[in-house]
Design a protein around this motif. Structure first.
Motif, PDB file in Angstrom:
ATOM      1  N   TYR A   1      -7.039  -4.778 -22.989  1.00 24.69           N
ATOM      2  CA  TYR A   1      -6.673  -3.516 -23.643  1.00 24.69           C
ATOM      3  C   TYR A   1      -6.649  -2.372 -22.621  1.00 24.69           C
ATOM      4  O   TYR A   1      -5.751  -1.534 -22.633  1.00 24.69           O
ATOM      5  CB  TYR A   1      -7.676  -3.227 -24.759  1.00 24.69           C
ATOM      6  CG  TYR A   1      -7.266  -2.098 -25.675  1.00 24.69           C
ATOM      7  CD1 TYR A   1      -6.323  -2.292 -26.676  1.00 24.69           C
ATOM      8  CD2 TYR A   1      -7.835  -0.834 -25.553  1.00 24.69           C
ATOM      9  CE1 TYR A   1      -5.947  -1.257 -27.524  1.00 24.69           C
ATOM     10  CE2 TYR A   1      -7.472   0.208 -26.396  1.00 24.69           C
ATOM     11  CZ  TYR A   1      -6.527  -0.014 -27.379  1.00 24.69           C
ATOM     12  OH  TYR A   1      -6.153   1.006 -28.209  1.00 24.69           O
TER      13      TYR A   1
ATOM     14  N   GLU B   1      -9.440   8.247 -25.270  1.00 21.90           N
ATOM     15  CA  GLU B   1      -9.682   8.298 -26.716  1.00 21.90           C
ATOM     16  C   GLU B   1      -9.247   7.000 -27.389  1.00 21.90           C
ATOM     17  O   GLU B   1      -9.916   6.510 -28.318  1.00 21.90           O
ATOM     18  CB  GLU B   1      -8.943   9.483 -27.325  1.00 21.90           C
ATOM     19  CG  GLU B   1      -9.447   9.828 -28.710  1.00 21.90           C
ATOM     20  CD  GLU B   1      -8.873  11.127 -29.224  1.00 21.90           C
ATOM     21  OE1 GLU B   1      -8.092  11.754 -28.483  1.00 21.90           O
ATOM     22  OE2 GLU B   1      -9.187  11.494 -30.363  1.00 21.90           O
ATOM     23  N   MET B   2      -8.155   6.421 -26.902  1.00 25.00           N
ATOM     24  CA  MET B   2      -7.736   5.130 -27.456  1.00 25.00           C
ATOM     25  C   MET B   2      -8.775   4.053 -27.157  1.00 25.00           C
ATOM     26  O   MET B   2      -9.060   3.189 -27.994  1.00 25.00           O
ATOM     27  CB  MET B   2      -6.371   4.719 -26.875  1.00 25.00           C
ATOM     28  CG  MET B   2      -5.202   5.547 -27.401  1.00 25.00           C
ATOM     29  SD  MET B   2      -3.628   5.102 -26.664  1.00 25.00           S
ATOM     30  CE  MET B   2      -3.296   3.551 -27.487  1.00 25.00           C
ATOM     31  N   LEU B   3      -9.366   4.143 -25.978  1.00 25.33           N
ATOM     32  CA  LEU B   3     -10.386   3.165 -25.630  1.00 25.33           C
ATOM     33  C   LEU B   3     -11.638   3.364 -26.488  1.00 25.33           C
ATOM     34  O   LEU B   3     -12.290   2.387 -26.899  1.00 25.33           O
ATOM     35  CB  LEU B   3     -10.728   3.286 -24.151  1.00 25.33           C
ATOM     36  CG  LEU B   3     -11.607   2.182 -23.574  1.00 25.33           C
ATOM     37  CD1 LEU B   3     -10.929   0.832 -23.719  1.00 25.33           C
ATOM     38  CD2 LEU B   3     -11.932   2.460 -22.107  1.00 25.33           C
ATOM     39  N   SER B   4     -11.950   4.614 -26.775  1.00 28.43           N
ATOM     40  CA  SER B   4     -13.105   4.868 -27.641  1.00 28.43           C
ATOM     41  C   SER B   4     -12.863   4.335 -29.047  1.00 28.43           C
ATOM     42  O   SER B   4     -13.777   3.813 -29.698  1.00 28.43           O
ATOM     43  CB  SER B   4     -13.411   6.364 -27.687  1.00 28.43           C
ATOM     44  OG  SER B   4     -12.481   7.038 -28.493  1.00 28.43           O
ATOM     45  N   ILE B   5     -11.620   4.445 -29.508  1.00 26.48           N
ATOM     46  CA  ILE B   5     -11.297   3.892 -30.827  1.00 26.48           C
ATOM     47  C   ILE B   5     -11.449   2.382 -30.813  1.00 26.48           C
ATOM     48  O   ILE B   5     -11.970   1.772 -31.761  1.00 26.48           O
ATOM     49  CB  ILE B   5      -9.878   4.308 -31.249  1.00 26.48           C
ATOM     50  CG1 ILE B   5      -9.836   5.807 -31.535  1.00 26.48           C
ATOM     51  CG2 ILE B   5      -9.403   3.517 -32.457  1.00 26.48           C
ATOM     52  CD1 ILE B   5      -8.466   6.330 -31.891  1.00 26.48           C
TER      53      ILE B   5
ATOM     54  N   ASP C   1     -13.487   0.695 -28.911  1.00 27.01           N
ATOM     55  CA  ASP C   1     -14.916   0.381 -28.905  1.00 27.01           C
ATOM     56  C   ASP C   1     -15.529   0.576 -30.280  1.00 27.01           C
ATOM     57  O   ASP C   1     -16.442  -0.146 -30.697  1.00 27.01           O
ATOM     58  CB  ASP C   1     -15.632   1.264 -27.883  1.00 27.01           C
ATOM     59  CG  ASP C   1     -15.216   0.917 -26.462  1.00 27.01           C
ATOM     60  OD1 ASP C   1     -14.740  -0.218 -26.241  1.00 27.01           O
ATOM     61  OD2 ASP C   1     -15.336   1.791 -25.579  1.00 27.01           O
ATOM     62  N   GLN C   2     -15.047   1.567 -30.992  1.00 27.70           N
ATOM     63  CA  GLN C   2     -15.628   1.912 -32.275  1.00 27.70           C
ATOM     64  C   GLN C   2     -15.170   0.982 -33.392  1.00 27.70           C
ATOM     65  O   GLN C   2     -15.934   0.674 -34.302  1.00 27.70           O
ATOM     66  CB  GLN C   2     -15.253   3.350 -32.628  1.00 27.70           C
ATOM     67  CG  GLN C   2     -16.122   3.965 -33.675  1.00 27.70           C
ATOM     68  CD  GLN C   2     -15.978   5.471 -33.659  1.00 27.70           C
ATOM     69  OE1 GLN C   2     -15.206   6.030 -32.878  1.00 27.70           O
ATOM     70  NE2 GLN C   2     -16.717   6.142 -34.525  1.00 27.70           N
ATOM     71  N   SER C   3     -13.950   0.545 -33.296  1.00 21.01           N
ATOM     72  CA  SER C   3     -13.400  -0.211 -34.421  1.00 21.01           C
ATOM     73  C   SER C   3     -13.323  -1.697 -34.154  1.00 21.01           C
ATOM     74  O   SER C   3     -12.727  -2.416 -34.937  1.00 21.01           O
ATOM     75  CB  SER C   3     -11.989   0.309 -34.744  1.00 21.01           C
ATOM     76  OG  SER C   3     -11.157   0.121 -33.626  1.00 21.01           O
TER      77      SER C   3
ATOM     78  N   ARG D   1     -14.560  -3.733 -36.981  1.00 23.84           N
ATOM     79  CA  ARG D   1     -13.884  -3.626 -38.273  1.00 23.84           C
ATOM     80  C   ARG D   1     -12.462  -4.204 -38.186  1.00 23.84           C
ATOM     81  O   ARG D   1     -12.064  -5.006 -38.999  1.00 23.84           O
ATOM     82  CB  ARG D   1     -13.826  -2.160 -38.710  1.00 23.84           C
ATOM     83  CG  ARG D   1     -15.221  -1.539 -38.831  1.00 23.84           C
ATOM     84  CD  ARG D   1     -15.144  -0.074 -39.202  1.00 23.84           C
ATOM     85  NE  ARG D   1     -16.433   0.593 -39.078  1.00 23.84           N
ATOM     86  CZ  ARG D   1     -16.624   1.889 -39.288  1.00 23.84           C
ATOM     87  NH1 ARG D   1     -15.612   2.644 -39.632  1.00 23.84           N
ATOM     88  NH2 ARG D   1     -17.813   2.418 -39.154  1.00 23.84           N
ATOM     89  N   LEU D   2     -11.734  -3.725 -37.249  1.00 18.87           N
ATOM     90  CA  LEU D   2     -10.375  -4.256 -37.120  1.00 18.87           C
ATOM     91  C   LEU D   2     -10.364  -5.373 -36.105  1.00 18.87           C
ATOM     92  O   LEU D   2     -11.223  -5.468 -35.229  1.00 18.87           O
ATOM     93  CB  LEU D   2      -9.421  -3.134 -36.676  1.00 18.87           C
ATOM     94  CG  LEU D   2      -9.267  -1.948 -37.619  1.00 18.87           C
ATOM     95  CD1 LEU D   2      -8.414  -0.875 -36.970  1.00 18.87           C
ATOM     96  CD2 LEU D   2      -8.670  -2.392 -38.947  1.00 18.87           C
TER      97      LEU D   2
ATOM     98  N   LEU E   1      -5.456  -4.591 -32.262  1.00 18.25           N
ATOM     99  CA  LEU E   1      -5.435  -3.381 -31.440  1.00 18.25           C
ATOM    100  C   LEU E   1      -4.731  -3.635 -30.112  1.00 18.25           C
ATOM    101  O   LEU E   1      -4.001  -2.774 -29.602  1.00 18.25           O
ATOM    102  CB  LEU E   1      -6.855  -2.890 -31.192  1.00 18.25           C
ATOM    103  CG  LEU E   1      -7.522  -2.192 -32.373  1.00 18.25           C
ATOM    104  CD1 LEU E   1      -8.955  -1.810 -32.024  1.00 18.25           C
ATOM    105  CD2 LEU E   1      -6.741  -0.945 -32.769  1.00 18.25           C
TER     106      LEU E   1
END
Lengths: 293, 117
Positions: free
Chosen positions: A6, A24-28, A30-32, A35-36, A41
């Protein structure tokens, strides 16, 4: 592993996009990740990568504020200069692709078009129209001549077709018949079956033939025959016993081509006084050595 | 004033949902994704690639901006986005257009209902 891929996909994005949204995309991610699906991704990043490079060329380079024209001062007109102009990379790529496409289409059209407007012919080296050279030929006859009206010359051309280009122009010195004082050594011929490869222009241009030194009867014992060499007008002729007389065309001081034959030539061997004491006749891959009587 | 945005209409679904999610409060990227999933009842989801591609366009058109202040305890990688007045205007224009479509659709569906004998 997927996170590494990624990150690689994010790094391949245009610089402007990556700087602005990459972290910010990388943080998303890591965060999701819980869940997803991580693979979804990753697929999204790959699609975004293609989208940014193909459909968003306007965002590849951010216009800097310094490129804007300066505000006009009172009573002083302001002009925009193209000096800081730098074409977009997208424009360069599009231009390159368009140019290559146009070039290919043009070449294809030239090659396969019904309407043959352009006849592009690349001149090739042809040896068919060889101009025969003999001592009687004058420079004006030879220069720019593409064929000969002499039948003998035409046949000689075939025998020398691998030697001379049709564009060769040679200035032949006049023949001087005088007693031989000194002769140069004969050219080195590698094989009997291979025609002499002496540069004709250089050889003939510096040639001073002394016809008397060649004239005589040459006798061979194997096979048993006689070869007569004489002067016909201003050039030499050769006559093998039982065969018609042929003209000899010089290609060097000791080597002559038999006119009207294919791959027949004569090589003379001089003695220390410059007079020819032996000849070798090369014909049809064989040679006949004959001594002068 | 909404007429100024007519040439941008109709908005793409992603743009409409992003503007709609930012209409209430400032959100970061992941918050926008969650808000879109929430107000569409999970029927419409956007990935980060689509989200930031649209945000890039919206920022370029000055419909969305990044506010300077942010929460101190937040992830430093997060960036917040806010709807500008122009963004609010284009959202209003799109909402009005959609309202007209809905109204027209309802009236036609009403006319098409079979009458009772």
């Amino acid at each position: 592993m997927l996170r590494h891929l990624y990150r690689c996909a994010l790094r391949l994005h245009p610089l402007q996009f990556r700087r602005r949204f990459g972290e910010e995309m990388l943080s998303i991610y890591d965060q999701s990740a819980g869940r997803l699906s991580s693979s979804r991704l990753l697929l999204d990043a790959i699609v975004s990568l293609a989208r940014q490079w193909i459909f968003r060329p306007e965002f590849w380079v951010q216009t800097s504020p310094s490129s804007a024209p300066p505000p006009a001062a009172d009573d002083i007109p302001s002009f925009c200069s193209l000096d800081p102009f730098r074409p977009h990379t997208s424009a360069m790529i599009h231009g390159t692709v368009l140019s290559l496409t146009l070039f290919c289409v043009t070449c294809f059209a030239i090659r396969y078009s019904w309407i043959r407007v352009l006849h592009v012919q690349i001149p090739g080296v042809s040896y068919d129209n060889y101009v025969s050279i003999h001592p009687a030929a004058s420079p004006s006859d030879l220069r720019g001549k593409t064929g000969s009206t002499d039948g003998v010359d035409k046949t000689t051309a075939k025998s020398q077709s691998n030697l001379i280009s049709e564009h060769l122009q040679v200035d032949v010195l006049p023949v001087v018949a005088q007693p031989a004082a000194k002769t140069s050594p004969s050219p080195n011929l590698n094989s009997q079956s291979i025609a002499p490869t002496v540069p004709l222009a250089a050889a003939v241009a510096t040639l001073h033939l002394r016809l008397d030194s060649y004239v005589g009867t040459y006798v061979s014992h194997n096979p048993n025959t006689k070869i007569a060499v004489g002067i016909e007008g201003d050039h030499l002729s050769i006559r093998v016993l039982g065969r018609p007389k042929r003209a000899l065309s010089p290609i060097s001081e000791t080597t002559f081509v038999v006119a009207g034959t294919n791959d027949h030539w004569v090589e003379f061997v001089p003695d220390i006084n410059g007079k020819m004491r032996q000849l070798r006749l090369f014909q049809d891959g064989q040679s006949i050595t004959a001594l002068r009587q | 004033m909404p007429n100024n945005f007519d040439h941008y209409l109709p908005l793409s679904p992603a743009t409409l949902h992003i503007l709609l999610s930012l209409a209430g409060k400032d959100l970061h990227g992941y918050g926008i994704m969650q808000e879109i999933a929430r107000h569409s009842d999970g029927k419409y989801k956007v990935g980060p690639g689509t989200l930031y591609d649209n945000l890039q366009k919206l920022i370029d058109r000055e419909w969305v901006q990044e506010p300077g202040n942010r929460k101190s305890d937040d992830d430093p990688r997060r960036r917040y986005y806010r709807l500008t007045a122009a963004g609010r205007g284009v959202l209003a224009a799109e909402t009005a257009r959609l309202a007209g479509v809905v109204r027209e659709a309802r009236s036609r569906l009403q006319m098409a209902k079979p009458r009772r004998a």
